[in-house]
Every structure is written in structure tokens, then in C-alpha cells.
Write an enzyme that holds these catalytic residues in place. Structure first.
Site, PDB file in Angstrom:
ATOM      1  N   ASP B  66       0.797  -1.180  -0.021  1.00  0.00           N
ATOM      2  CA  ASP B  66       0.073  -0.052   0.124  1.00  0.00           C
ATOM      3  C   ASP B  66       0.859   1.214   0.020  1.00  0.00           C
ATOM      4  OD1 ASP B  66       0.994   0.282   2.493  1.00  0.00           O
ATOM      5  OD2 ASP B  66      -0.926  -0.196   3.513  1.00  0.00           O
ATOM      6  N   ASP B 129      -9.486  -2.458  14.250  1.00  0.00           N
ATOM      7  CA  ASP B 129     -10.594  -2.392  13.408  1.00  0.00           C
ATOM      8  C   ASP B 129     -10.881  -3.518  12.363  1.00  0.00           C
ATOM      9  OD1 ASP B 129      -8.628  -1.576  11.910  1.00  0.00           O
ATOM     10  OD2 ASP B 129      -9.881   0.401  11.325  1.00  0.00           O
ATOM     11  N   HIS B 131      -8.648  -3.687   9.929  1.00  0.00           N
ATOM     12  CA  HIS B 131      -7.806  -3.507   8.552  1.00  0.00           C
ATOM     13  C   HIS B 131      -6.531  -4.021   8.363  1.00  0.00           C
ATOM     14  CE1 HIS B 131      -5.349  -0.364  10.398  1.00  0.00           C
ATOM     15  NE2 HIS B 131      -4.743  -0.636   9.410  1.00  0.00           N
TER      16      HIS B 131
END
Lengths: 235, 235, 235, 235
Positions: B66, B129, B131
Site C-alpha cells: 500500500d 478494526d 483493517h
């Protein structure tokens, strides 16, 4: 995802058979999970003479991935009966190489397959509603391993046609769940005919969504679709 | 899914480094996608002296999965800067072996990796969360490959702390999507600390649900979780 | 052939241990054949704390590739005793994961290993005379699988130092033959010290010749040499 | 070593073609080295219609493993001409997927194949004298990689029949050596007819001896023999 588009059902059947043979020729134990139903009929027709009485396939083991039990005592289930009829019996597969999934052993299925070295390849058909194995809409969820699915009235009607008399229809069936299928090293999904074109397009181009059971399969790192040109007509 | 539970963050870091080394020692090209962030800091500390100036790792290629671009001209993004700081620069990795994902090439990332032979392993951290990579809740969907994600005000605030001044904060970031990650041959996910215990339990025991991005990862046929005992405390 | 040259015996030992760990972390049964002798002493010292009491290595099985039996009733052979002392006992390896080759079962060794899925890796040392396992000059030939080798007077003198008293010295020993070793998926050969420099050069640059037992090993499609700089000094 | 015994030359040809197809269907680059000569004629006949105009084989690359150059300018060598005639041209294989070994590039062959990812499979025939590729008795030695072999008068006479006129006959030929062949991930050797029965028996049961070039092949960890019953008649 490798997508192979063939001209006809016959070519689709031949290409699928060749995929299986490619695995079967290996020099170590090979574990195949193969499908019953109508799609593979021609494929088994092609495979039987290749396999029958060939000792060089003694390394191959077969697993069925779902079963609709027969309530009558001593009767085998729908899937294994189908596999026997179209492949195991005409091909002369030894009983010691046939690993039945049934209502007695489904809770050990995932563990047993892992202990046997895992599935080298699982061959799946697909329904127009996106089901594969016994993973019909509204039954298993993606995270499920091999499961028992209760049959409601609608399901009993659906599977009723597979039995000679109503007292044979079971209250439940068993199936490898999505997660069990995804644990195979290679998934082959084959499909034929315009009736499958919509679901194939949905699988290839659409989202991953519990409402469409087969949609999870595109997330596997090693999946091959083998389609005739009708099934591929919307791609 | 193999789950490895270690006593401490240090042991988790060591075991993860040993996993990567196991791949890196191979005698053919090896493609690794590795993570930035805080979880791997100790792992890179352990890895640097093993890798630095060792010509026998010349077969290893690195990919970042990413990137949060920096709007100032000539500045590299957040992820690659992090990877350089903690690993590439101290380990002396040749620039020809660093394959940057950035805002210019993200549309070619999936195809490029496939042409390079695919990822042998991708190493992921996980957020509380759920991710991983840039797949935050409400951004990509399971079927997405490498994607550009627009940053709303909330996201800009979240990523703002990673930049020196507000005029560096980008309007979007890029990330390998869930499907790109699932295409790797092996997924390693590591986690440390009680803050991660809840999401790890959710991942291992819970459903596969788009609301929890990491929940898809359990469907991969070859995934290893490396946890310290705090992260594993709810299992 | 991948050749890894390390600075010291310690580094050679560490790199070899990391190779083994890379295999051991896998999520399926892993079959290792490992060596006794003096070369691996440091490696086992490094490996023991990594392996001891770690349930995530329960998938690993160990095989010894040669054995010099002890004629005294109830005594184990030289190789397994060595492996116990330096690795199995301090690392707490379960007896069910130790697959002993001995004078009783050597005729089943090749078949048993094949049935167990084959060796993932075999770790070999090398003698200055080019021997590995019990394949000494003038004993087995390249095509031999696991074999029984009769001990002449010279051999008895050579192995005599391994026994407490002369009535323990056996008339024969057993060893995986060259062909059994070549059947492993990966061969790792490690060597340390200037005494090994000549034979390493011979192995890397020389012909394949029955007079030099180890010369066959370079024909394996997947072999790694791990050398300290003394052993590599003539390359 | 897996030994497959078929009833006829036709069945041997079919089984061999199925082995190759099993590799070719994969979803990544596949590198095949295939043989010219008379043994494969039927196999190519079976393979051509399976491969012709099938875009799903665009991942397959072909290498020839030996070449007898033609001295006349602009003429291709004997092996590649044969492969074109029986397979590449009728199957419509793209020129970019044909990797010619010739007198110009033989010194780069081993390195090039390694850079391309190695050979997935090499298909070999065998001569009654035990030769395979251009590894005839008294030419290369086991440790040789791709080599240039000078032709003496006897060799020139032997290969003379392959040329239209004597001014085409070269002074040398090139061939992958035994070590180059052994570097392939899988070796398939096929043989047909009673003329091959003696050498097949020698290969399977005999010693590994430089005088019989093919004797080294039994040391490969992954080799398959595909024989018709005549070639297998002495086993």
C-alpha cells in the site's frame, strides 16, 4: 483465476478430464474430490477407459464433498451412488481408495482430509443459483467447514426427485462448507450451457457476497474455470 | 490455518523473521510483500543483520502493498519511507530489488506481480478494526484488486499525523485489495498485544463479513497467524 | 546449486538452523533427515531453544539416515545416541516423531519414507574423503538405496573409537544409499574448516565419479551448500 | 521413479501427451523442453489438435535441448526443423514462445533457463546405446552442462543421413549436458519397442555408469518412465 473457454460441452469435458489426469499421473498420493450431477457425465465417460485397470493410478484417492443420505437402512446416499454409477464402478476403483463422506463421519471430514495430506484438487459444478456442493443459498455461511444442513419442506421437495419413495427422503444432508472447499490446493469449476451464463458472469465480475455462495471461490489463489462457450457467453 | 502462539513480542518478531528467512534462502527468485507500521519494528531489527551485505539473498525481491502518497513533489510516500527507514536502507537492499507501489503504477500492480511469478508470501499486520494493508472498513470490497481509495475528511485527519505539514496530505491512497492479497501463495499475519486480542478472536472464530475486512483472510488455503500471548489471549 | 558462504562456523550453524526452521514452520507434515557428528553440534545448540516445548513444531518428523549398531543387547546405535544427546533429548522431541533407522528395519526404510510422503530435506555433512552418511569410499555404489555394509578390519578399527569396549563393535552398519539421499526434495550439505576445502572444491568443480561418493550430489536439482569461508577457500 | 507401462505405442503416446497437457494447463508460465526424433511422432499428432489456436496455452514456453547445426547459411538446425515440422508449425506456436538452442547461444542456455524459472519438465527419448539428447557414449560427462561436442569422422557419418548434402554436415553439435537435464524439476523418459527393452532394463536395474549415459537419470528425485509393453518386456 485461469479461465478456459471451450467450443462445446464435449471439449469442456475433455479438458476437465485432462486436468484431472495431470494430477493423477503424479508419483505420490493424490487426493481428488470430484462431483456428481449431470455436468460431469461426459467427463466420466472419457475418464473411465483412461483409468480402468491402470495400476499406475493406484496413488489416487477419491473423496465426495457432499451427501444426501437415504433414510432406508443399508442404502448409500445420492452422491456416492451417482459417483459409483458414472465412475467408480465402471472404472473399477478399489474400495480402499474411495473415501465416503456421509452422515456418520462428516464431523471428522476436514480433519481426516488434512491428515491425508489435503486435497490436491476439488472439481466443482455450479448451479444457476450459485450453489456448489451442498452450499445452497441460505444454508451454510462462508466460514463454515463440513456441515450438516437441515432440510425444510422446500428442500425436501427439491431433493425428493432423487429418491424412489418418500420414506427415503432424509431430514438433513451433509456437505463440505465453503471454508473446507477453499482449503483445497486447486479448485476447478466447470460449467456448460446458457443456463449457467448469468451465474458465471456474476462469479467472474461480481462482488463476494453470501447471497451468491460461489462468489467466494474467486478469492482462491489457484482456481481454474473450464467453460463451454455458452456458459462463457456473457463474459 | 496454522496458529503460532509465542510468549512475547520479541519471540513473535523472531519467529516471523525466521518464516521470511525460510523463503529467502531458496535458490530461485523469491517475491516478498512486507509491511510497514509499528508491529514489524523489532522484526526488522532482527532481520537487518541477517540480510545486510549477504549476496546469497540476491534472489529476493520486495514489494510494498500500500502507499499513502506525499503531495509535495519529489517526496516518497509514507509506506516506502517507513520500509526504507526500518529495513531497506540499513539492510542495504539494492534499488533494483525494491518494487514500489505508488500512485503512478497501482493500476499495473496485480499484472506486474503475476508477470514476476506471483508473491511467495505477503506479511500483514492487522488493525484493531480489522483493517490490513489499506483495506479499512468502508473502503475496498472483498472482490477488489489493487485500488485507489479517496480520502474523506475523517481519513485525512487519521493519516494527517503521518505528515509534517498539512499540504503534504494526499486526497487518496493506493492499496492492494483483498483479492490481490488472497492471490499470494502464503499469507502471514502477525499481531501483538491485548489491543489485538478481540480482532484476532473475531478473525479465528467469526464469520466472513465485509464489515470486518480481515475476516476474508481465513479463507486462504495457506495462512499462518503468528501471535504473542496477549494477542492470542481470547482464543 | 545454491552456495552460501558464511564468515564463521557459528554463522554457518545459524544459517543451517534457519534453513531447517523454514521447513519446520510449514502447516503440514514435514519430514527431516538430519545428521549426527561434530559439524552440527553448534547448530543443534542453536536449534534446541527454538524447538523445545513448542507445540507449533508438532508437524515435524525426524529420520536418521545411517546407523552403526551396538552389539550389546538393548543398546541403541551410535547415530541415534548422538542425535538424542545433541538434539532429541534436550529439545524434548516426542518419541513418536523419531523414526529410527536401524539394523532391524533398514530394508523397509526407502519404502517407509516414500509412504510417509518423502523427505522434505536431508541435511548432510561431508568427510574429507568425500563420504556422506555411511557412503564411504568402496562401500555403496551410486545406484544403491538403503544398504547394509559389512565392516572389514579397517572399518572396525575406524569405528572402534565410537564404542566403549570392543565387544560392542558391530560387523556391519546400515545407511541410506546415494539413490535414497537423491530422492529427497532438497539436499543441504554443510561444511566447516580448511580440512574440508579440498573436497568442497572437488564437489563443486569436479567430475561425478564413484571414487568420490559426494560427487553425485551436484546432480540433484535442488541442493544447497552452506560453507564457512575456510571450507569455501578453494572455490 | 514412477514406471508407467502401456499396451501399445499409441497408448504410450497418449499418456505422454496427457502428462505434458497436465503441466501446460497451469496458470503460470510453464517451461517445457521437448524432444525431436521418431518416438514422439504419434504424440505430436495427438497434441497438435489439443494445442492449436488455444489461447489458454499462451503460458507455455518451449525449449529444444540439443541441436545439430546446418553449415549452409540461413538454414536452421536438424532438431528445431524437426520440432517445427511435427509440432510448432501445425500447432501454430508463436515464435516468441520458441526458445531455440543453437550454435550461437549454447553457452547462455543454462543461465537463460534458470532466469526463465527453470524447466518444469523435460521430455526425453533414449537410444539403444543409452544416449539421450546429444549425450552419446564418449561425448559429454555427467558433470557437464550445455556443451559443444566436436564431430569426428564416425559421428559425421552417423549424422550425415540427416542432411541433404555433405556440405551441410557440421563439425560439431550442441546439447544440454547431463547436469543441465538433471536440473529440470521433472524428467519424463518414454520408450517404445523391443529394441529399447535392453537399455530400459539397464537403466532401471543397473549401475550408474558414465559408459551408459542415461544411467544417471535414475538418480533424479522426480522421474517418470512411460513405456510400451515391448520396451518394458525385460523388466
Amino acid at each position: 483465476m485461469k479461465i478456459i473457454i471451450t467450443d462445446t460441452y464435449e471439449e469442456m469435458s475433455k479438458v476437465t478430464a485432462q486436468h484431472l489426469l495431470g494430477y493423477m499421473y503424479q508419483d505420490r498420493r493424490v487426493n481428488l474430490s470430484i462431483t456428481a450431477g449431470t455436468t460431469p457425465i461426459k467427463m466420466y465417460e472419457l475418464l473411465v477407459p483412461e483409468v480402468k485397470a491402470k495400476s499406475y493410478f493406484d496413488n489416487v484417492h477419491y473423496y465426495n464433498f457432499d451427501e444426501i443420505p437415504n433414510r432406508k437402512e443399508g442404502r448409500e446416499g445420492v452422491t456416492i451412488s451417482d459417483l459409483r454409477k458414472f465412475f467408480f464402478t465402471p472404472a473399477g476403483i478399489s474400495e480402499t481408495h474411495i473415501h465416503k463422506l456421509d452422515h456418520n463421519n462428516w464431523q471428522q471430514q476436514d480433519e481426516q482430509i488434512a491428515a491425508d495430506g489435503g486435497l490436491d484438487v476439488i472439481l466443482l459444478g455450479i448451479g444457476a443459483d450459485g450453489h456448489y456442493c451442498g452450499n445452497l443459498p441460505g444454508t451454510t455461511t462462508f466460514a463454515d467447514q463440513t456441515s450438516r444442513v437441515e432440510c425444510d419442506a422446500a428442500m425436501k421437495e427439491r431433493i425428493g426427485r432423487l429418491f424412489e419413495s418418500s420414506d427415503e427422503i432424509p431430514d438433513y444432508y451433509v456437505t463440505m462448507g465453503p471454508r473446507s472447499v477453499m482449503a483445497a490446493k486447486h479448485i476447478i469449476l466447470f460449467a456448460s450451457g446458457t443456463k449457467k451464463a448469468e451465474i458465471i458472469k456474476r462469479l467472474v465480475d461480481g462482488s463476494v457476497d453470501q447471497a451468491i455462495q460461489a462468489s467466494i471461490l474467486k478469492m482462491h489463489p489457484h482456481i481454474t474455470l473450464i467453460l463451454d462457450k455458452d456458459a462463457a457467453s456473457l463474459l
